[in-house]
Design a protein around this motif. Sequence first.
Motif, PDB file in Angstrom:
ATOM      1  N   ALA A 234      39.342 -36.925  42.913  1.00 32.33           N
ATOM      2  CA  ALA A 234      39.173 -35.840  43.886  1.00 32.33           C
ATOM      3  C   ALA A 234      37.715 -35.407  43.982  1.00 32.33           C
ATOM      4  O   ALA A 234      37.286 -34.865  45.010  1.00 32.33           O
ATOM      5  N   ALA A 235      36.940 -35.683  42.916  1.00 32.78           N
ATOM      6  CA  ALA A 235      35.564 -35.181  42.869  1.00 32.78           C
ATOM      7  C   ALA A 235      34.507 -36.247  43.146  1.00 32.78           C
ATOM      8  O   ALA A 235      33.385 -35.924  43.513  1.00 32.78           O
ATOM      9  N   ALA A 236      34.838 -37.540  42.928  1.00 34.50           N
ATOM     10  CA  ALA A 236      33.782 -38.543  42.995  1.00 34.50           C
ATOM     11  C   ALA A 236      34.346 -39.941  43.260  1.00 34.50           C
ATOM     12  O   ALA A 236      35.548 -40.186  43.132  1.00 34.50           O
ATOM     13  N   VAL A 237      33.426 -40.840  43.639  1.00 34.90           N
ATOM     14  CA  VAL A 237      33.717 -42.275  43.729  1.00 34.90           C
ATOM     15  C   VAL A 237      32.866 -42.947  42.669  1.00 34.90           C
ATOM     16  O   VAL A 237      31.633 -42.843  42.693  1.00 34.90           O
ATOM     17  N   LEU A 238      33.506 -43.599  41.721  1.00 35.05           N
ATOM     18  CA  LEU A 238      32.806 -44.209  40.595  1.00 35.05           C
ATOM     19  C   LEU A 238      32.909 -45.728  40.673  1.00 35.05           C
ATOM     20  O   LEU A 238      33.949 -46.273  41.062  1.00 35.05           O
ATOM     21  N   ALA A 239      31.830 -46.411  40.288  1.00 31.61           N
ATOM     22  CA  ALA A 239      31.800 -47.870  40.353  1.00 31.61           C
ATOM     23  C   ALA A 239      31.384 -48.452  39.014  1.00 31.61           C
ATOM     24  O   ALA A 239      30.643 -47.830  38.252  1.00 31.61           O
ATOM     25  N   GLY A 240      31.865 -49.665  38.731  1.00 35.65           N
ATOM     26  CA  GLY A 240      31.459 -50.372  37.528  1.00 35.65           C
ATOM     27  C   GLY A 240      32.214 -49.951  36.295  1.00 35.65           C
ATOM     28  O   GLY A 240      33.431 -49.780  36.315  1.00 35.65           O
ATOM     29  N   HIS A 241      31.484 -49.780  35.191  1.00 42.68           N
ATOM     30  CA  HIS A 241      32.106 -49.450  33.906  1.00 42.68           C
ATOM     31  C   HIS A 241      32.844 -48.116  33.957  1.00 42.68           C
ATOM     32  O   HIS A 241      33.913 -47.978  33.347  1.00 42.68           O
ATOM     33  N   GLU A 242      32.299 -47.146  34.671  1.00 39.34           N
ATOM     34  CA  GLU A 242      32.960 -45.840  34.776  1.00 39.34           C
ATOM     35  C   GLU A 242      34.323 -45.978  35.462  1.00 39.34           C
ATOM     36  O   GLU A 242      35.297 -45.329  35.077  1.00 39.34           O
TER      37      GLU A 242
ATOM     38  N   LEU B 118      38.597 -45.712  33.817  1.00 40.41           N
ATOM     39  CA  LEU B 118      39.681 -44.916  34.389  1.00 40.41           C
ATOM     40  C   LEU B 118      40.820 -45.780  34.932  1.00 40.41           C
ATOM     41  O   LEU B 118      41.810 -45.266  35.440  1.00 40.41           O
ATOM     42  N   GLY B 119      40.642 -47.109  34.828  1.00 40.85           N
ATOM     43  CA  GLY B 119      41.593 -48.021  35.441  1.00 40.85           C
ATOM     44  C   GLY B 119      43.023 -47.854  34.980  1.00 40.85           C
ATOM     45  O   GLY B 119      43.959 -47.942  35.783  1.00 40.85           O
ATOM     46  N   ASP B 120      43.239 -47.591  33.694  1.00 43.07           N
ATOM     47  CA  ASP B 120      44.596 -47.492  33.170  1.00 43.07           C
ATOM     48  C   ASP B 120      45.211 -46.112  33.365  1.00 43.07           C
ATOM     49  O   ASP B 120      46.434 -45.983  33.386  1.00 43.07           O
ATOM     50  N   ILE B 121      44.378 -45.077  33.478  1.00 43.58           N
ATOM     51  CA  ILE B 121      44.934 -43.739  33.675  1.00 43.58           C
ATOM     52  C   ILE B 121      44.945 -43.337  35.154  1.00 43.58           C
ATOM     53  O   ILE B 121      45.574 -42.362  35.530  1.00 43.58           O
TER      54      ILE B 121
ATOM     55  N   THR C  25      42.252 -47.110  41.603  1.00 41.85           N
ATOM     56  CA  THR C  25      41.186 -47.961  41.078  1.00 41.85           C
ATOM     57  C   THR C  25      41.339 -49.347  41.686  1.00 41.85           C
ATOM     58  O   THR C  25      42.314 -50.056  41.424  1.00 41.85           O
ATOM     59  N   VAL C  26      40.375 -49.734  42.519  1.00 43.51           N
ATOM     60  CA  VAL C  26      40.459 -50.991  43.267  1.00 43.51           C
ATOM     61  C   VAL C  26      39.541 -52.030  42.621  1.00 43.51           C
ATOM     62  O   VAL C  26      38.375 -51.758  42.332  1.00 43.51           O
ATOM     63  N   TYR C  27      40.091 -53.201  42.384  1.00 46.11           N
ATOM     64  CA  TYR C  27      39.306 -54.324  41.866  1.00 46.11           C
ATOM     65  C   TYR C  27      39.717 -55.583  42.630  1.00 46.11           C
ATOM     66  O   TYR C  27      40.656 -55.575  43.433  1.00 46.11           O
ATOM     67  N   ASP C  28      38.995 -56.680  42.396  1.00 44.45           N
ATOM     68  CA  ASP C  28      39.266 -57.943  43.104  1.00 44.45           C
ATOM     69  C   ASP C  28      39.109 -57.809  44.614  1.00 44.45           C
ATOM     70  O   ASP C  28      39.680 -58.601  45.378  1.00 44.45           O
ATOM     71  N   ALA C  29      38.337 -56.840  45.082  1.00 47.11           N
ATOM     72  CA  ALA C  29      38.188 -56.635  46.535  1.00 47.11           C
ATOM     73  C   ALA C  29      37.569 -57.851  47.219  1.00 47.11           C
ATOM     74  O   ALA C  29      37.796 -58.091  48.409  1.00 47.11           O
TER      75      ALA C  29
ATOM     76  N   GLN D 228      47.826 -45.157  27.574  1.00 47.13           N
ATOM     77  CA  GLN D 228      46.676 -45.150  26.667  1.00 47.13           C
ATOM     78  C   GLN D 228      46.799 -46.262  25.630  1.00 47.13           C
ATOM     79  O   GLN D 228      45.809 -46.919  25.285  1.00 47.13           O
ATOM     80  N   ASP D 229      48.016 -46.496  25.126  1.00 44.68           N
ATOM     81  CA  ASP D 229      48.227 -47.572  24.160  1.00 44.68           C
ATOM     82  C   ASP D 229      47.939 -48.938  24.770  1.00 44.68           C
ATOM     83  O   ASP D 229      47.269 -49.778  24.164  1.00 44.68           O
ATOM     84  N   ILE D 230      48.450 -49.146  25.981  1.00 40.55           N
ATOM     85  CA  ILE D 230      48.234 -50.437  26.657  1.00 40.55           C
ATOM     86  C   ILE D 230      46.750 -50.654  26.924  1.00 40.55           C
ATOM     87  O   ILE D 230      46.224 -51.758  26.762  1.00 40.55           O
ATOM     88  N   HIS D 231      46.062 -49.585  27.326  1.00 41.73           N
ATOM     89  CA  HIS D 231      44.624 -49.664  27.594  1.00 41.73           C
ATOM     90  C   HIS D 231      43.860 -50.049  26.325  1.00 41.73           C
ATOM     91  O   HIS D 231      43.003 -50.947  26.347  1.00 41.73           O
ATOM     92  N   ARG D 232      44.176 -49.407  25.206  1.00 37.78           N
ATOM     93  CA  ARG D 232      43.500 -49.715  23.939  1.00 37.78           C
ATOM     94  C   ARG D 232      43.779 -51.139  23.495  1.00 37.78           C
ATOM     95  O   ARG D 232      42.877 -51.847  23.031  1.00 37.78           O
ATOM     96  N   LEU D 233      45.038 -51.554  23.623  1.00 36.39           N
ATOM     97  CA  LEU D 233      45.406 -52.900  23.198  1.00 36.39           C
ATOM     98  C   LEU D 233      44.716 -53.946  24.071  1.00 36.39           C
ATOM     99  O   LEU D 233      44.218 -54.963  23.562  1.00 36.39           O
ATOM    100  N   ARG D 234      44.653 -53.688  25.376  1.00 39.92           N
ATOM    101  CA  ARG D 234      43.982 -54.629  26.277  1.00 39.92           C
ATOM    102  C   ARG D 234      42.498 -54.749  25.948  1.00 39.92           C
ATOM    103  O   ARG D 234      41.934 -55.858  25.942  1.00 39.92           O
ATOM    104  N   GLN D 235      41.855 -53.628  25.655  1.00 38.80           N
ATOM    105  CA  GLN D 235      40.436 -53.662  25.292  1.00 38.80           C
ATOM    106  C   GLN D 235      40.212 -54.432  23.992  1.00 38.80           C
ATOM    107  O   GLN D 235      39.252 -55.207  23.872  1.00 38.80           O
TER     108      GLN D 235
END
Length: 438
Positions: free
Chosen positions: A75-83, A87-90, A95-99, A283-290
């Motif tokens: 609601a506040a910003a458009v973030l690109a890259g690592h940022e 946020l991809g999992d939450i 969150t758009v990728y593979d564009a 959060q668990d899936i995100h940590r495990l994927r990382q």
Amino acid sequence: MAGEMSMIGSVILALLLAGYLGQQYLPPPKPKVIGLDLGTTFCSVGVFHPGSGEVEVVADAEGRKSIPSAVTFTAAAVLAGHEALELGDINPHNTVYDAKRFIGKKFEAGVLEEESSRYPFKVINNNGSAEFVISTNHTFTVSPEFIGSRLLLKMKKMAERQLGVLIQKAVISVPAEFDERQRNYTVRAANLAGLEILRVINEPTAAAMAYGLHKVDVFNVLVVDLGGGTLDVSLLNKQGGMFLTRAMAGNNKLGGQDFSQRLLQYTTQLVLKEFGVPPTLKQDIHRLRQAVEAAKLNLTLHPSAMIRVPLNLHGSSQSPEGTAPVLFQTQVTRQLFEELNEDLFLKVLAPVKTVLVEGHLEKEDVDEIVLVGGSTRIPRIRRLISEFFGKDPNTSVDPDLAVVTGVAIQAGIMGGSWPLQVSAIEIPNRHLRKTNFS
């Protein structure tokens, strides 16, 4: 008259001498044309430094030389890259990728729906073009080129911060199989980021330039580009400084993400076996994927790697009705990783064989094998290619940065930087079609 000619000759000699001394002793000008690699999963920006002739791949504030090709909307910003990736999992729906898979493409009814079913974000068909639906404090749509523009803008700012000058011009790379529409929409993305594109260069040609093949006597060059999400194999024919793409093949659903997914599935089964439930919390899936991704990278250099992840499992044997903090840890070996992915690794050879057949070449006729993309670092991939050709591929350039290095060299040429390089000229082959094995 003779005196005047002598004076003119002296002036010319003095100017040449001043120019030479200026190149030797005065600080070189700042590069003002950047090279951009807008990749499917990662992006990079590079510059060619006049005088030294060196290419610098520009790092972000944390020293990372590539950024994920992801953009997230809040609601506040458009973030690109690592940022955005963080946020991809939450925030998966925004969150758009593979564009890059969608940019400039015309989709027939049903094809886009099938293609978009693998993503958590919503993709809709607008008169044959893809658009992404974003819902924050209101709902709206954005185009693939807008997503690309946010990534290009971020890289433009990275270069400006590093060089201390405003950047308005660039050279950009695209896959060799991109048609005119896809190239135009990629340029449009750059224009949205405030950049004028001086030249569009094919990724395999850029990689060949990074390896210096535009300046040496080679004839047939095979480029194997295996990144995070796609495999592209190109057979280039080089004559002088000209490159002709003779054949292309690939798999647009094969890459590092797939190899990581196999390891993630394996570790998820281990969690289920040890604690009685699989990880279900985001959060668990995100940590495990990382952790799995880090282990995959470690296995490139080491025979084994540890996966150690704190999890808050819901409904585990330790807390059947709630969540319980547990520590999951296991050691994985390179051998295990190769066994989990052996069938996927073998798929790399299919497009290699195809481009040789379509290019009317025997494998012995290939002068140079060039590796591009981070997944070509995987030892098993390199062994497969070496065994198939009976010789080692050229690995003198960082495969993650080969394309951006070549694009930066071309940017330096377009900017008139010295020492001048031999420019690569691509011969368009509009009748060529890419064979896809996906």
